[in-house]
Design a protein around this motif. Structure first.
Motif, PDB file in Angstrom:
ATOM      1  N   PHE B  58       0.847  -1.208   0.000  1.00 23.95           N
ATOM      2  CA  PHE B  58       0.000   0.000   0.000  1.00 23.95           C
ATOM      3  C   PHE B  58       0.876   1.250   0.000  1.00 23.95           C
ATOM      4  O   PHE B  58       0.702   2.151  -0.825  1.00 23.95           O
ATOM      5  N   THR B  59       1.853   1.275   0.911  1.00 22.68           N
ATOM      6  CA  THR B  59       2.716   2.455   1.048  1.00 22.68           C
ATOM      7  C   THR B  59       3.488   2.722  -0.236  1.00 22.68           C
ATOM      8  O   THR B  59       3.567   3.860  -0.712  1.00 22.68           O
ATOM      9  N   VAL B  62       1.103   4.039  -3.037  1.00 28.50           N
ATOM     10  CA  VAL B  62       0.677   5.432  -2.901  1.00 28.50           C
ATOM     11  C   VAL B  62       1.701   6.320  -3.603  1.00 28.50           C
ATOM     12  O   VAL B  62       1.349   7.295  -4.276  1.00 28.50           O
ATOM     13  N   VAL B  98      -3.921   3.709  -7.162  1.00 25.32           N
ATOM     14  CA  VAL B  98      -4.781   4.023  -6.009  1.00 25.32           C
ATOM     15  C   VAL B  98      -5.757   2.870  -5.752  1.00 25.32           C
ATOM     16  O   VAL B  98      -6.040   2.523  -4.603  1.00 25.32           O
ATOM     17  N   CYS B 101      -3.958   0.359  -3.866  1.00 23.92           N
ATOM     18  CA  CYS B 101      -3.803   0.822  -2.475  1.00 23.92           C
ATOM     19  C   CYS B 101      -5.042   0.485  -1.668  1.00 23.92           C
ATOM     20  O   CYS B 101      -4.956  -0.071  -0.564  1.00 23.92           O
ATOM     21  N   LEU B 135      -6.950   9.666  -0.471  1.00 21.53           N
ATOM     22  CA  LEU B 135      -6.841   8.669  -1.539  1.00 21.53           C
ATOM     23  C   LEU B 135      -8.118   8.599  -2.361  1.00 21.53           C
ATOM     24  O   LEU B 135      -8.087   8.548  -3.594  1.00 21.53           O
ATOM     25  N   HIS B 178       0.739  11.402  -0.500  1.00 20.49           N
ATOM     26  CA  HIS B 178       1.926  10.724   0.013  1.00 20.49           C
ATOM     27  C   HIS B 178       2.419  11.337   1.315  1.00 20.49           C
ATOM     28  O   HIS B 178       3.069  10.665   2.115  1.00 20.49           O
ATOM     29  N   THR B 181       0.233   9.741   3.923  1.00 26.51           N
ATOM     30  CA  THR B 181       0.669   8.355   4.115  1.00 26.51           C
ATOM     31  C   THR B 181       1.939   8.302   4.973  1.00 26.51           C
ATOM     32  O   THR B 181       2.077   7.438   5.836  1.00 26.51           O
TER      33      THR B 181
END
Lengths: 239, 386
Positions: B58-59, B62, B98, B101, B135, B178, B181
């Motif tokens: 996920f990180t 992003v 996305v 994510c 997001l 970001h 995040t």
């Protein structure tokens, strides 16, 4: 009796005010003082852990990585990493200290929770709603004390005995010590406090200057776990 | 559906590719059903390492999503014509990233059916709440922008005027996704590895290297698979962006190392020790992290001299190295490394299990499927015009 809108609102307002007043007159801030020297008299003692975990239906997972725990023992140097000292505390370093949720005054777990499934009550208890928790484990990452456990698998088949008076949990939610809020509501002390044969754990109201916890804190030198993080933990240790 | 008919006509190779992707998605779906049934205990996660492959993917993604801004900004703010043909590719890449994510967050939930609680009980004090908003908003913005511009391109007209402010809004929005995040990690008091003000800048630098590197590779693949022309110039410009961003990223990592090792504060050093040398004899991530470091330095050696950078084959290799290096760094080391050692000093290692990897792979396949379909549509529109 038929209430018109005006008097209904007035009554509502008054009752809210009355609740606030009662709370203001008898403020509560629950806290715990652990006398480590008393606790260490019987190093292998597990009575507080057994009482808590039995009462709260805490499952016993075989694999350590899936362990769920509300109260457990941690070596001094791990529970208090910033208190490390090579010489003077040699007697303490590997000794087991009972640790559990610190019910922080400024809890990072509450700050990060995206659903309000964990929150701080007016009396200081950091509570959990197991029905709202989405299992994101952000609170687990935020807690600097390792006090939160996640149910990686279904906990119910792992209960050796069940306490019918306390809820069980489902897989995929986080849980932790609640200072036995269900017992406090009945005017009883937390289970661990009651179970301790050495009376090493003292529970009470910090807001009351006459309480035993306040007396102890005033008279004895105590330490808290990682106070430098600004979480203001409310569990104190006499070492 | 809108232009979807263009995605259901293709060569035999195209269909084999699509079927392969669906096979991977199907396998992951079965694994997810098992996870749903048994719980997250079927993953390699533990009480000490509570986030792993899902959250780290996920990180990383992003970042890929945010990197669309690296083509949108020069094209729309500076009227940089070379990016005319790749802007829409960047936006479609962002939409796909996305979506991945969101899926990675979803599969990480212990109680996925309750995930809407985040919106039903909004908690502005939680960074996760803001992450969901940013997001979601970014997905909407890019969907609107990409589809509207594509539609205009198909008709051979200029995009409508109302689109411009939305495009401008998407630029700071990309930076925000970001940044938020990074804030997920950077604000936790007991996690020294993440407790660093340079987390967000480092996230952005690595994003602006890995995203455009991927876009370059995609452009090159398009150039080979179709007869699209005119991608050479934007690729060269993107290569310059990748180079600068990668230099910044390496610089930021060195700053982290300096702060940790010159201050000698144990809890700041321990995580780097674990990642690059191992701790208490646990060394699972050490070969990965060194691979990442060597790839980073080697990619810069190829990207910085203009002579090598301008050679398409060398550039492709360098972009692959950048992407792999940052995927290891962010998609593996950054999240897991933050959990080892635990705040209580426990050194517990983590490795994804087979079902966990299958689920992650399936989400990647969904993203790749989306990119394939989107690019197919975008290129078909262009071909019909030519």
């Amino acid at each position: 009796m038929i209430l018109d809108r005006k008097s209904f609102l007035r009554l509502t307002g008054l009752s809210v005010l009355a609740r606030k007043l009662v709370a203001a007159v008898t403020p509560k801030r629950w806290a715990m003082v652990v006398d480590a020297r008393k606790c260490l008299q019987k190093e292998g003692c597990q009575k507080c852990i057994e009482a808590c975990h039995r009462m709260h239906n805490v499952p016993a997972f075989a694999e350590p990585r899936h362990e769920v725990r509300w109260i457990w023992k941690e070596p001094f140097e791990r529970a208090f990493p910033s208190q490390e000292n090579l010489y003077s505390q040699a007697a303490f370093r590997d000794k087991p200290f009972p640790v559990f949720c610190n019910h922080c005054d400024n809890p990072p777990c509450v700050r990060v929770c995206p659903t309000g499934a964990t929150w701080k009550r007016d009396d200081g208890i950091v509570m959990m709603d197991w029905h709202r928790c989405i299992g994101c484990r952000y609170c687990v990452a935020a807690c600097p004390y390792g006090s939160r456990s996640f149910n990686w698998l279904d906990p119910r088949p792992r209960l050796t005995q069940m306490n019918a008076e306390f809820p069980t949990r489902t897989k995929g939610v986080v849980e932790k010590c609640t200072f036995c809020e269900e017992r406090l509501a009945r005017g009883e002390a937390p289970a661990c406090v009651e179970a301790c044969p050495e009376k090493a754990m003292v529970f009470g109201n910090l807001a009351d200057p006459a309480s035993e916890v306040r007396q102890l804190l005033g008279a004895r030198y105590t330490v808290r776990r990682k106070p430098e993080l600004g979480t203001r933990p409310e569990v104190y240790y006499i070492v | 559906m809108f232009l979807f008919e263009k995605a259901v006509t293709g060569s035999r190779k195209y269909w084999i590719w699509i079927v392969c992707l669906f096979a991977v998605i199907g396998a992951g779906f079965l694994a997810y059903l098992r996870q749903l049934q048994e719980g997250l205990g079927i993953t390699g996660l533990s009480r000490d390492v509570t986030w792993g492959l899902y959250i780290s993917q996920f990180t990383f993604l992003v970042g890929v999503a945010a990197s669309a801004v690296m083509v949108v900004l020069p094209y729309y703010l500076h009227d940089f014509k070379a990016f005319a043909k790749v802007t829409i590719l960047g936006e479609f890449l962002a939409i796909s990233a996305v979506t991945m994510c969101a899926l990675f967050i979803f599969v990480d939930m212990g109680q996925p059916t309750r995930v809407l609680n985040v919106l039903l009980h909004p908690t502005p004090n939680s960074m996760m709440f803001w992450d969901m908003l940013s997001l979601g908003g970014y997905l909407m913005l890019n969907a609107v922008i990409a589809l509207t511009t594509l539609h205009a391109e198909q008709k051979g007209i200029a995009p409508p005027r109302w689109l411009k402010p939305i495009i401008l809004l998407s630029i700071p929005w990309a930076i925000s996704i970001h940044t938020v995040t990074a804030f997920l990690y950077a604000g936790l008091p007991g996690r020294s590895f993440w407790l660093t003000a340079i987390m967000a800048p480092r996230f952005l630098a690595s994003a602006f290297a890995s995203g455009p590197a991927l876009l370059i590779l995609l452009c090159m693949a398009i150039g080979r698979l179709t007869k699209s022309s005119g991608l050479r110039e934007p690729v060269q410009k993107l290569a310059v962006i990748v180079t600068y961003a990668m230099i910044l990223n390496v610089f930021f990592v060195l700053m982290e190392l300096f702060t940790a090792f010159y201050s000698q504060i144990p809890e700041h050093m321990e995580h780097f020790h674990y990642l690059f040398a191992g701790l208490d004899g646990r060394t699972a991530l050490v070969p990965w992290m060194w691979t990442s470091a060597i790839l980073a330095v080697a990619s810069l050696a190829l990207l910085i001299p203009p002579g090598t950078r301008k050679n398409p084959k060398v550039l492709a290799a360098a972009c692959g190295m950048v992407f792999l290096s940052l995927w290891i760094d962010k998609g593996l080391g950054l999240i897991v490394g933050g959990f080892v050692p635990s705040p209580l000093g426990a050194v517990t290692e983590y490795a994804p299990t087979l079902p966990e990897a299958a689920i992650a792979l399936a989400i990647w396949a969904i993203g790749i499927l989306m990119i394939t379909v989107f690019y197919k549509i975008a290129l078909a529109v262009r071909e019909s015009l030519a």
